[in-house]
Design a protein around this motif. Structure first.
Motif, mmCIF file in Angstrom:
data_model
loop_
_atom_site.group_PDB
_atom_site.id
_atom_site.type_symbol
_atom_site.label_atom_id
_atom_site.label_comp_id
_atom_site.label_asym_id
_atom_site.label_seq_id
_atom_site.Cartn_x
_atom_site.Cartn_y
_atom_site.Cartn_z
ATOM 1 N N GLN A 81 0.831 -1.213 0.000
ATOM 2 C CA GLN A 81 0.000 0.000 0.000
ATOM 3 C C GLN A 81 0.866 1.265 0.000
ATOM 4 O O GLN A 81 0.367 2.372 0.228
ATOM 5 C CB GLN A 81 -0.929 0.024 1.221
ATOM 6 C CG GLN A 81 -2.125 -0.909 1.127
ATOM 7 C CD GLN A 81 -1.743 -2.363 1.327
ATOM 8 O OE1 GLN A 81 -1.013 -2.690 2.280
ATOM 9 N NE2 GLN A 81 -2.203 -3.236 0.450
ATOM 10 N N ASN A 82 2.169 1.079 -0.248
ATOM 11 C CA ASN A 82 3.127 2.190 -0.299
ATOM 12 C C ASN A 82 3.252 2.920 1.029
ATOM 13 O O ASN A 82 3.528 4.118 1.079
ATOM 14 C CB ASN A 82 2.768 3.178 -1.417
ATOM 15 C CG ASN A 82 2.901 2.572 -2.795
ATOM 16 O OD1 ASN A 82 3.642 1.618 -2.991
ATOM 17 N ND2 ASN A 82 2.177 3.120 -3.761
ATOM 18 N N GLN A 83 3.072 2.187 2.128
ATOM 19 C CA GLN A 83 3.262 2.756 3.462
ATOM 20 C C GLN A 83 4.616 2.321 3.991
ATOM 21 O O GLN A 83 5.047 1.174 3.808
ATOM 22 C CB GLN A 83 2.157 2.277 4.412
ATOM 23 C CG GLN A 83 0.774 2.741 4.026
ATOM 24 C CD GLN A 83 -0.300 2.038 4.839
ATOM 25 O OE1 GLN A 83 -0.289 0.811 4.965
ATOM 26 N NE2 GLN A 83 -1.225 2.804 5.390
ATOM 27 N N LEU A 84 5.310 3.240 4.644
ATOM 28 C CA LEU A 84 6.629 2.938 5.185
ATOM 29 C C LEU A 84 6.539 1.819 6.219
ATOM 30 O O LEU A 84 5.740 1.884 7.149
ATOM 31 C CB LEU A 84 7.216 4.193 5.845
ATOM 32 C CG LEU A 84 8.637 4.036 6.385
ATOM 33 C CD1 LEU A 84 9.643 4.126 5.249
ATOM 34 C CD2 LEU A 84 8.936 5.101 7.435
ATOM 35 N N THR A 85 7.365 0.782 6.055
ATOM 36 C CA THR A 85 7.388 -0.321 7.016
ATOM 37 C C THR A 85 8.714 -0.424 7.748
ATOM 38 O O THR A 85 8.787 -1.040 8.811
ATOM 39 C CB THR A 85 7.115 -1.661 6.318
ATOM 40 O OG1 THR A 85 8.040 -1.827 5.229
ATOM 41 C CG2 THR A 85 5.685 -1.716 5.781
ATOM 42 N N ASN A 86 9.783 0.149 7.191
ATOM 43 C CA ASN A 86 11.078 0.097 7.860
ATOM 44 C C ASN A 86 11.916 1.313 7.491
ATOM 45 O O ASN A 86 11.992 1.698 6.321
ATOM 46 C CB ASN A 86 11.849 -1.175 7.468
ATOM 47 C CG ASN A 86 13.072 -1.382 8.346
ATOM 48 O OD1 ASN A 86 12.977 -1.911 9.447
ATOM 49 N ND2 ASN A 86 14.230 -0.963 7.868
#
Length: 258
Positions: A81-86
């Protein structure tokens, strides 16, 4: 022999046309690839932030280089979903290597994990969809507008930080704003978010820090300049009522293919 030459020529032309067609299918976008930060009142003091992007035109790395040539490297990874995960933060000169992981529930940030060799620390984040606010314990509160541009941050019951915007094309017109970066930047105080104009999708006109007990107020006023295509190219930032800027940010753009 003539037939062979003719067939070879046709094959070459066909391959050439296919190659041109693939090149025609490529698109480009003008994206900011460097922000140079000058401090006019400090002799030979500056920073540059060099930016690279992934195939989805999301920020992949930011390399901060100081005037003494030391560096901090920020590396971003995202979910589908193009959300920052790291977010990984490396300081080659000191050997420091830090990681922050982000988890989401129903598409909204719900946890940040600070990863270290001595053990992980979890920070549970509460989201209010009515007010579009995120909270960690009390009183840490982050409020965003409908475009996820940071509006204010309360880091105690008596101190607040606010951001004011104007209409127009901002530094970040290429990717969705990421609330997780605002939270990481303000709580852990070691991100690139503020230096990249809070990755807002509206131009910043002012930031304001206020202590409600001591009545201390710190304002930074942005005087923004744009090129002929309305791209932000310079921000002169003045402290409170100062006439001369205490900081100048210059933005460089490049055509990026995708």
């Amino acid at each position: 022999m003539k037939n062979y030459i003719l067939k070879s020529s046709l094959l070459f032309i066909s391959i050439l046309m296919m190659s041109c067609s693939k090149d025609d299918d490529k698109k480009t976008m003008l994206l900011p690839t460097q922000v140079e930060i000058e401090f006019p009142t400090a002799t030979a003091s500056y920073q540059t932030l060099d930016i690279t992007y992934n195939n989805q035109l999301l920020i992949e790395t930011v390399t901060r280089t100081f005037s003494n040539n030391s560096q901090i490297i920020y590396t971003c990874n995202y979910n589908s979903q193009n959300q920052l995960t790291n977010l990984r933060i490396e300081e080659p000169s000191t050997g420091d290597d830090r990681n922050y992981q982000a988890e989401y529930t129903n598409g909204f940030l719900s946890k940040i994990i600070a990863v270290s060799t001595s053990g992980n620390t979890e920070y549970n984040i509460d989201y209010n969809s009515v007010t579009n606010t995120y909270k960690y314990n009390f009183p840490y509160t982050w409020k965003f507008d409908s475009g996820n541009n940071l509006e204010y941050y309360y880091f105690s019951s008596t101190t607040a930080f606010e951001v004011t915007y104007e209409d127009g094309k901002a530094f970040n017109y290429f990717m969705n704003s990421q609330p997780v970066l605002a939270i990481m930047d303000s709580y852990f105080a070691e991100n690139f978010y503020q230096d990249l104009f809070f990755l807002s999708q509206k131009p910043i006109t002012m930031t304001r820090y206020e202590d409600l007990i001591s009545s201390d107020i710190i304002e930074h006023h942005y005087n923004n300049s744009y090129d002929a295509n309305n791209n932000l190219i310079t921000s002169e930032i003045r402290y409170n009522t100062d006439v001369n800027p205490s900081m100048i940010k210059n933005v460089t753009y490049q055509e990026i293919s995708y």
